[in-house]
Design a protein around this motif. Structure first.
Motif, PDB file in Angstrom:
ATOM      1  N   ALA A  75      24.453  -1.581-113.866  1.00  0.00           N
ATOM      2  CA  ALA A  75      25.781  -1.064-113.522  1.00  0.00           C
ATOM      3  C   ALA A  75      25.752   0.326-112.902  1.00  0.00           C
ATOM      4  O   ALA A  75      26.739   0.751-112.291  1.00  0.00           O
ATOM      5  N   ASP A  76      24.630   1.042-112.995  1.00  0.00           N
ATOM      6  CA  ASP A  76      24.596   2.419-112.493  1.00  0.00           C
ATOM      7  C   ASP A  76      23.960   2.548-111.106  1.00  0.00           C
ATOM      8  O   ASP A  76      23.699   3.663-110.648  1.00  0.00           O
ATOM      9  N   LYS A  77      23.743   1.418-110.412  1.00  0.00           N
ATOM     10  CA  LYS A  77      23.158   1.483-109.077  1.00  0.00           C
ATOM     11  C   LYS A  77      24.116   0.885-108.051  1.00  0.00           C
ATOM     12  O   LYS A  77      24.745  -0.133-108.295  1.00  0.00           O
TER      13      LYS A  77
ATOM     14  N   SER B  53      32.287  -8.692-111.266  1.00  0.00           N
ATOM     15  CA  SER B  53      31.357  -7.594-110.991  1.00  0.00           C
ATOM     16  C   SER B  53      30.319  -8.019-109.962  1.00  0.00           C
ATOM     17  O   SER B  53      29.924  -7.245-109.089  1.00  0.00           O
ATOM     18  N   LEU B  54      29.855  -9.279-110.056  1.00  0.00           N
ATOM     19  CA  LEU B  54      28.824  -9.777-109.144  1.00  0.00           C
ATOM     20  C   LEU B  54      29.344  -9.996-107.729  1.00  0.00           C
ATOM     21  O   LEU B  54      28.548 -10.061-106.777  1.00  0.00           O
ATOM     22  N   LEU B  55      30.647 -10.098-107.559  1.00  0.00           N
ATOM     23  CA  LEU B  55      31.204 -10.244-106.212  1.00  0.00           C
ATOM     24  C   LEU B  55      30.898  -9.026-105.342  1.00  0.00           C
ATOM     25  O   LEU B  55      30.930  -9.118-104.104  1.00  0.00           O
ATOM     26  N   ASN B  56      30.570  -7.883-105.956  1.00  0.00           N
ATOM     27  CA  ASN B  56      30.169  -6.703-105.182  1.00  0.00           C
ATOM     28  C   ASN B  56      28.943  -6.983-104.329  1.00  0.00           C
ATOM     29  O   ASN B  56      28.760  -6.370-103.270  1.00  0.00           O
ATOM     30  N   VAL B  57      28.070  -7.900-104.794  1.00  0.00           N
ATOM     31  CA  VAL B  57      26.870  -8.251-104.025  1.00  0.00           C
ATOM     32  C   VAL B  57      27.272  -8.859-102.689  1.00  0.00           C
ATOM     33  O   VAL B  57      26.655  -8.585-101.651  1.00  0.00           O
ATOM     34  N   TYR B  58      28.317  -9.694-102.696  1.00  0.00           N
ATOM     35  CA  TYR B  58      28.722 -10.410-101.490  1.00  0.00           C
ATOM     36  C   TYR B  58      29.841  -9.708-100.723  1.00  0.00           C
ATOM     37  O   TYR B  58      30.401 -10.280 -99.788  1.00  0.00           O
ATOM     38  N   ASN B  59      30.156  -8.489-101.124  1.00  0.00           N
ATOM     39  CA  ASN B  59      31.076  -7.649-100.364  1.00  0.00           C
ATOM     40  C   ASN B  59      30.381  -6.353 -99.957  1.00  0.00           C
ATOM     41  O   ASN B  59      31.034  -5.319 -99.770  1.00  0.00           O
ATOM     42  N   GLY B  60      29.064  -6.441 -99.796  1.00  0.00           N
ATOM     43  CA  GLY B  60      28.269  -5.275 -99.457  1.00  0.00           C
ATOM     44  C   GLY B  60      27.663  -5.384 -98.071  1.00  0.00           C
ATOM     45  O   GLY B  60      28.162  -6.112 -97.197  1.00  0.00           O
TER      46      GLY B  60
ATOM     47  N   ASN C 295      34.416  -2.517-109.163  1.00  0.00           N
ATOM     48  CA  ASN C 295      34.039  -2.409-110.566  1.00  0.00           C
ATOM     49  C   ASN C 295      32.746  -3.188-110.820  1.00  0.00           C
ATOM     50  O   ASN C 295      32.669  -4.382-110.549  1.00  0.00           O
ATOM     51  N   LYS C 296      31.730  -2.506-111.344  1.00  0.00           N
ATOM     52  CA  LYS C 296      30.427  -3.128-111.594  1.00  0.00           C
ATOM     53  C   LYS C 296      30.088  -3.171-113.083  1.00  0.00           C
ATOM     54  O   LYS C 296      28.929  -3.291-113.460  1.00  0.00           O
ATOM     55  N   ALA C 297      31.095  -3.073-113.933  1.00  0.00           N
ATOM     56  CA  ALA C 297      30.864  -2.885-115.366  1.00  0.00           C
ATOM     57  C   ALA C 297      29.968  -3.954-115.983  1.00  0.00           C
ATOM     58  O   ALA C 297      29.153  -3.669-116.867  1.00  0.00           O
TER      59      ALA C 297
ATOM     60  N   ALA D 130      26.683  -9.621-127.368  1.00  0.00           N
ATOM     61  CA  ALA D 130      25.436  -9.362-126.654  1.00  0.00           C
ATOM     62  C   ALA D 130      24.543 -10.598-126.649  1.00  0.00           C
ATOM     63  O   ALA D 130      24.454 -11.320-127.646  1.00  0.00           O
ATOM     64  N   VAL D 131      23.901 -10.842-125.496  1.00  0.00           N
ATOM     65  CA  VAL D 131      22.938 -11.941-125.357  1.00  0.00           C
ATOM     66  C   VAL D 131      21.658 -11.374-124.734  1.00  0.00           C
ATOM     67  O   VAL D 131      21.630 -10.252-124.241  1.00  0.00           O
ATOM     68  N   ASP D 132      20.609 -12.169-124.758  1.00  0.00           N
ATOM     69  CA  ASP D 132      19.296 -11.698-124.299  1.00  0.00           C
ATOM     70  C   ASP D 132      19.111 -11.779-122.790  1.00  0.00           C
ATOM     71  O   ASP D 132      18.178 -11.182-122.253  1.00  0.00           O
ATOM     72  N   THR D 133      19.984 -12.504-122.112  1.00  0.00           N
ATOM     73  CA  THR D 133      19.797 -12.675-120.673  1.00  0.00           C
ATOM     74  C   THR D 133      20.420 -11.531-119.880  1.00  0.00           C
ATOM     75  O   THR D 133      21.367 -10.883-120.338  1.00  0.00           O
ATOM     76  N   SER D 134      19.869 -11.308-118.694  1.00  0.00           N
ATOM     77  CA  SER D 134      20.415 -10.317-117.770  1.00  0.00           C
ATOM     78  C   SER D 134      20.339 -10.877-116.358  1.00  0.00           C
ATOM     79  O   SER D 134      19.672 -11.883-116.106  1.00  0.00           O
ATOM     80  N   ASN D 135      21.007 -10.219-115.419  1.00  0.00           N
ATOM     81  CA  ASN D 135      21.156 -10.750-114.066  1.00  0.00           C
ATOM     82  C   ASN D 135      20.148 -10.140-113.099  1.00  0.00           C
ATOM     83  O   ASN D 135      19.803  -8.951-113.200  1.00  0.00           O
TER      84      ASN D 135
END
Length: 250
Positions: free
Chosen positions: A47-49, A121-128, A204-206, A218-223
Motif C-alpha cells: 500500500a505504500d508504493k 484497490s487493485l483497480l489502480n493497477v489498470y488505471n495507471g 485508494n490503495k488501502a 487477517a489471512v496468509d495470502t498477499s497480492n
C-alpha cells in the motif's frame, strides 16, 4: 520491375519473419537460434508504493520462484505484454498454486478493511501507466494500463454449497490471456540497461496488498503484480551497438 510480396496468414509467422529481417538489418545475419519465448516479472504489491520497477535480467540472488528473465547474452524481440494479478502464500512457499487474473475479480479478491475493498484497490493497477526504457531513453512512455484489462465472460466462482469452486476463463488465444500486441515491436539487447516501470493510478490503495478476507480477518495470502512479456529470443545475439538508435525497434 514487379516484385511479389509475401504476407504470412498467421500473425506469429509474420512476427518471426520480422525477427529474421531485424537480425539481418543489424548486420547479425540469420544464423542465430531463434525461439518463441516468454518473460515473467513479479513484484509484491504494497500500500505504500505508487510505482513498481521490473528488472528484465536473471539474478539468482533475488529472482522470485516463478520469474523467468532474460539472459544477458541474448536479444529479446518483444511482441506482446500482459499485466496480471495473482496471490501468494510466502510463508508456505505456495507461489504456483494461484491463478493469474487479467482483472481484479471481486469474486476472488474479496478482502475488506475499514470499508475499503481489495478489488477496488487493485483497480489502480489498470488505471495507471506502463513505461519501457533503455537507459537513458524511455522508449514506451506512459502507456495506459487500461489496455491490459481483460474481463472474461466466465468469472471466478467462489466455493459454496452446492456450488463447486472454479477457475475463471483464461485463454485460448493470446488476447484471451490478457496480452496486448505492441506495435512497433521493441528489441531488448541483453547488454543494455532495460527496465519496465508501472505507475499506479491515483486512488485508494488501502487493501492493494491483500492479507485480509471478506470479514476483514487477517489471512496468509498477499497480492502479486505480474508482467508477462511474449516474443522471440535470439540466443547469444546480444551486442554493444553504441547509443540507442531507431535500429533497436522495428
Amino acid at each position: 520491375m514487379n516484385q511479389d510480396i509475401i504476407i504470412p496468414a498467421e500473425p506469429g509467422r509474420a512476427d518471426f519473419m520480422r525477427v529474421q529481417q531485424a537480425l539481418e538489418s543489424m548486420g547479425l545475419g540469420s544464423n542465430f537460434i531463434v525461439n518463441q519465448a516468454d518473460l515473467r516479472l513479479e513484484e509484491v504489491l504494497t500500500a505504500d508504493k505508487n510505482q513498481y520497477e521490473f528488472s528484465l535480467y536473471e539474478n539468482s540472488a533475488s529472482d522470485r520462484k516463478l520469474e523467468r528473465k532474460l539472459n544477458r547474452n541474448d536479444l529479446f524481440f518483444l511482441t506482446h505484454i500482459a499485466v496480471c494479478l495473482t496471490k501468494q502464500d510466502a510463508g508456505a512457499e505456495d507461489y504456483g498454486n494461484y491463478q493469474l487474473f487479467t482483472h481484479p475479480d471481486p469474486n476472488f479478491f474479496v478482502g475488506v478493511s475499514g470499508g475499503n475493498k481489495e478489488y477496488q484497490s487493485l483497480l489502480n493497477v489498470y488505471n495507471g501507466q506502463l513505461s519501457i526504457s533503455t537507459e537513458p531513453v524511455e522508449r514506451l512512455s506512459g502507456f495506459l494500463t487500461n489496455n491490459f484489462l481483460y474481463i472474461p465472460e466466465k468469472p471466478y466462482l467462489n466455493a459454496s454449497s452446492p456450488q463447486v469452486e472454479e477457475l475463471g476463463m483464461y485463454g485460448p488465444t493470446d488476447e484471451a490471456r490478457g496480452y496486448f500486441r505492441l506495435n512497433p515491436n521493441l528489441i531488448l539487447d541483453g547488454n543494455d540497461q532495460n527496465k519496465i516501470s508501472l505507475r499506479l493510478g491515483k486512488g485508494n490503495k488501502a487493501v492493494i496488498a491483500g492479507g485480509v478476507d471478506a470479514s476483514g480477518d487477517a489471512v496468509d495470502t498477499s497480492n502479486v503484480l505480474v508482467i508477462l512479456a511474449k516474443g522471440f529470443v535470439a540466443k547469444n545475439a546480444a551486442q554493444k551497438m553504441g547509443r540507442w538508435t531507431g535500429q533497436k525497434a522495428y
